[in-house]
Scaffold this motif. Structure first.
Motif, mmCIF file in Angstrom:
data_model
loop_
_atom_site.group_PDB
_atom_site.id
_atom_site.type_symbol
_atom_site.label_atom_id
_atom_site.label_comp_id
_atom_site.label_asym_id
_atom_site.label_seq_id
_atom_site.Cartn_x
_atom_site.Cartn_y
_atom_site.Cartn_z
ATOM 1 N N PHE A 32 65.901 -64.938 45.451
ATOM 2 C CA PHE A 32 66.493 -64.446 44.027
ATOM 3 C C PHE A 32 67.718 -63.767 44.143
ATOM 4 C CE2 PHE A 32 61.802 -64.414 43.707
ATOM 5 C CZ PHE A 32 61.697 -64.704 42.367
ATOM 6 N N GLU A 33 68.662 -64.120 43.181
ATOM 7 C CA GLU A 33 69.894 -63.677 43.163
ATOM 8 C C GLU A 33 69.893 -62.530 41.585
ATOM 9 O OE1 GLU A 33 73.321 -66.274 43.037
ATOM 10 O OE2 GLU A 33 72.634 -67.041 44.981
ATOM 11 N N PHE A 34 70.141 -61.226 41.784
ATOM 12 C CA PHE A 34 70.000 -60.413 40.582
ATOM 13 C C PHE A 34 71.431 -59.866 40.493
ATOM 14 C CE2 PHE A 34 65.635 -60.297 42.142
ATOM 15 C CZ PHE A 34 65.169 -60.403 40.958
ATOM 16 N N PRO A 35 71.878 -59.587 39.220
ATOM 17 C CA PRO A 35 73.381 -58.968 39.320
ATOM 18 C C PRO A 35 73.708 -57.915 40.497
ATOM 19 C CG PRO A 35 72.071 -58.849 37.252
ATOM 20 C CD PRO A 35 71.175 -59.134 38.029
ATOM 21 N N THR A 36 72.808 -57.108 41.019
ATOM 22 C CA THR A 36 73.151 -56.148 41.825
ATOM 23 C C THR A 36 72.819 -56.373 43.202
ATOM 24 O OG1 THR A 36 71.163 -54.552 41.219
ATOM 25 C CG2 THR A 36 73.318 -54.359 40.148
ATOM 26 N N ARG A 37 71.889 -57.383 43.531
ATOM 27 C CA ARG A 37 71.322 -57.716 44.886
ATOM 28 C C ARG A 37 70.693 -58.951 44.957
ATOM 29 N NH1 ARG A 37 66.334 -54.753 46.897
ATOM 30 N NH2 ARG A 37 64.775 -55.921 45.765
ATOM 31 N N GLN A 38 70.289 -59.618 46.152
ATOM 32 C CA GLN A 38 69.625 -60.455 46.413
ATOM 33 C C GLN A 38 68.483 -60.297 47.213
ATOM 34 O OE1 GLN A 38 71.743 -64.236 47.834
ATOM 35 N NE2 GLN A 38 73.670 -62.847 47.718
ATOM 36 N N VAL A 39 67.122 -61.096 47.114
ATOM 37 C CA VAL A 39 66.300 -60.627 47.947
ATOM 38 C C VAL A 39 65.375 -62.056 48.227
ATOM 39 C CG1 VAL A 39 64.875 -60.290 45.774
ATOM 40 C CG2 VAL A 39 64.135 -58.918 47.867
ATOM 41 N N TRP A 40 64.911 -61.978 49.327
ATOM 42 C CA TRP A 40 63.850 -63.108 49.921
ATOM 43 C C TRP A 40 62.497 -62.698 49.339
ATOM 44 C CZ3 TRP A 40 65.385 -67.795 51.192
ATOM 45 C CH2 TRP A 40 66.633 -68.217 51.600
ATOM 46 N N ALA A 41 61.747 -63.488 48.963
ATOM 47 C CA ALA A 41 60.273 -63.271 48.262
ATOM 48 C C ALA A 41 59.381 -64.350 48.384
ATOM 49 C CB ALA A 41 60.447 -62.561 46.858
ATOM 50 N N LEU A 42 58.045 -63.913 48.069
ATOM 51 C CA LEU A 42 57.106 -65.155 48.067
ATOM 52 C C LEU A 42 57.164 -65.655 46.786
ATOM 53 C CD1 LEU A 42 54.358 -62.786 49.390
ATOM 54 C CD2 LEU A 42 55.506 -64.719 50.716
ATOM 55 N N PRO A 43 56.925 -67.105 46.826
ATOM 56 C CA PRO A 43 57.018 -67.863 45.507
ATOM 57 C C PRO A 43 55.661 -67.494 44.670
ATOM 58 C CG PRO A 43 56.312 -69.410 47.491
ATOM 59 C CD PRO A 43 56.583 -67.893 47.777
ATOM 60 N N GLY A 44 56.244 -67.473 43.110
ATOM 61 C CA GLY A 44 55.037 -67.082 42.478
ATOM 62 C C GLY A 44 55.666 -66.769 40.978
ATOM 63 N N GLY A 45 55.116 -66.057 40.131
ATOM 64 C CA GLY A 45 55.484 -65.492 38.885
ATOM 65 C C GLY A 45 54.541 -64.945 38.164
ATOM 66 N N GLY A 46 55.111 -64.583 36.807
ATOM 67 C CA GLY A 46 54.108 -63.911 35.818
ATOM 68 C C GLY A 46 53.014 -64.885 35.366
ATOM 69 N N ARG A 120 66.395 -66.882 38.111
ATOM 70 C CA ARG A 120 67.048 -66.479 39.167
ATOM 71 C C ARG A 120 66.771 -66.889 40.839
ATOM 72 N NH1 ARG A 120 70.358 -62.895 36.943
ATOM 73 N NH2 ARG A 120 69.968 -62.292 35.133
ATOM 74 N N VAL A 121 66.190 -67.894 40.796
ATOM 75 C CA VAL A 121 65.697 -68.414 42.223
ATOM 76 C C VAL A 121 66.778 -69.509 42.594
ATOM 77 C CG1 VAL A 121 64.264 -69.786 43.889
ATOM 78 C CG2 VAL A 121 63.466 -68.080 41.939
ATOM 79 N N HIS A 122 67.390 -69.264 43.682
ATOM 80 C CA HIS A 122 68.558 -70.134 44.320
ATOM 81 C C HIS A 122 68.468 -70.895 45.445
ATOM 82 C CE1 HIS A 122 71.545 -68.852 41.165
ATOM 83 N NE2 HIS A 122 70.809 -67.839 40.879
ATOM 84 N N GLU A 123 67.474 -70.611 46.151
ATOM 85 C CA GLU A 123 67.059 -71.186 47.331
ATOM 86 C C GLU A 123 65.717 -71.077 47.976
ATOM 87 O OE1 GLU A 123 69.032 -70.878 51.930
ATOM 88 O OE2 GLU A 123 69.576 -69.426 50.640
ATOM 89 N N MET A 124 65.032 -71.984 48.759
ATOM 90 C CA MET A 124 63.709 -71.827 49.243
ATOM 91 C C MET A 124 63.838 -72.568 50.819
ATOM 92 S SD MET A 124 61.000 -73.317 46.734
ATOM 93 C CE MET A 124 62.064 -74.713 45.975
ATOM 94 N N ARG A 125 63.267 -71.614 51.662
ATOM 95 C CA ARG A 125 63.261 -72.027 53.132
ATOM 96 C C ARG A 125 62.059 -71.688 53.813
ATOM 97 N NH1 ARG A 125 66.503 -68.352 57.107
ATOM 98 N NH2 ARG A 125 65.341 -69.419 58.563
ATOM 99 N N TRP A 126 61.752 -72.436 54.927
ATOM 100 C CA TRP A 126 60.653 -71.961 55.660
ATOM 101 C C TRP A 126 61.335 -71.087 56.724
ATOM 102 C CZ3 TRP A 126 55.770 -73.046 54.764
ATOM 103 C CH2 TRP A 126 55.398 -73.789 53.967
ATOM 104 N N TRP A 127 60.363 -70.031 57.083
ATOM 105 C CA TRP A 127 61.107 -69.139 58.187
ATOM 106 C C TRP A 127 59.843 -68.981 59.128
ATOM 107 C CZ3 TRP A 127 64.943 -64.970 57.397
ATOM 108 C CH2 TRP A 127 65.747 -65.227 56.286
#
Length: 175
Positions: A32-46, A120-127
């Protein structure tokens, strides 16, 4: 002096996420890319109005990753965080996180990348688990280009799940 906010008056968005875990302990994360930070998270949503968590998770996985008919496992973690949404609609979010065992696949959003970026999702990858642990160390030492995880305890909780198995009751992840 400011009075504390009454928790009952908070507008909490109900959401659901998937820990997509392969037999070799790889995990699919979205950036995710937000105005003040980016974060790696699990897929899903509201959740949509009238939708239950499992229906929403199947919809979200199809939309975001292209995974259809996932075998959704148990609710393993709960993440609750209070942060005002950019559009002002909610004061926070409660994520119900389910384990979804799957084989590695090439994720592709059925809703398209334009819509993903709008969300706000800009990338997906396997880790793999070792990459997650090493990256968490970089985040902990404040390396400039290290993007954090949501929840912040993700690396530790993933390792605990792999080592100890599914918790009897869903665990609280913290923010």
């Amino acid at each position: 002096m400011t009075e504390p906010t009454d928790p009952a008056s908070l507008r909490i968005r109900q959401a659901v996420r998937a820990l997509l875990l392969t037999p070799t302990n790889e995990v699919l994360l979205v950036r995710f890319e937000f105005p003040t930070r980016q974060v790696w998270a699990l897929p899903g949503g509201g959740l949509d109005p009238g939708e239950d968590h499992l229906t929403a998770l199947h919809r979200e996985l199809a939309e975001e990753t292209g995974l259809i008919g996932a075998d959704v496992g148990p609710h393993i973690w709960t993440r609750e965080h209070m942060i005002p949404f950019l559009d002002g609609t909610y004061d926070g979010q409660r994520d119900q996180i389910h384990l979804v065992r799957t084989h590695r696949f090439d994720p592709f959003p059925s809703i398209g990348w334009e819509q993903m970026r709008a969300e706000r999702v800009h990338e997906m990858r396997w880790w793999n688990v070792d990459e997650i642990s090493a990256h968490a160390e970089r985040v902990a030492t404040n390396e400039a280009d290290a993007i954090g995880f949501a929840p912040g305890s993700f690396a530790l909780m993933l390792r605990q799940l792999i080592d100890d198995g599914i918790p009897v009751e869903p665990l609280l992840t913290g923010v």
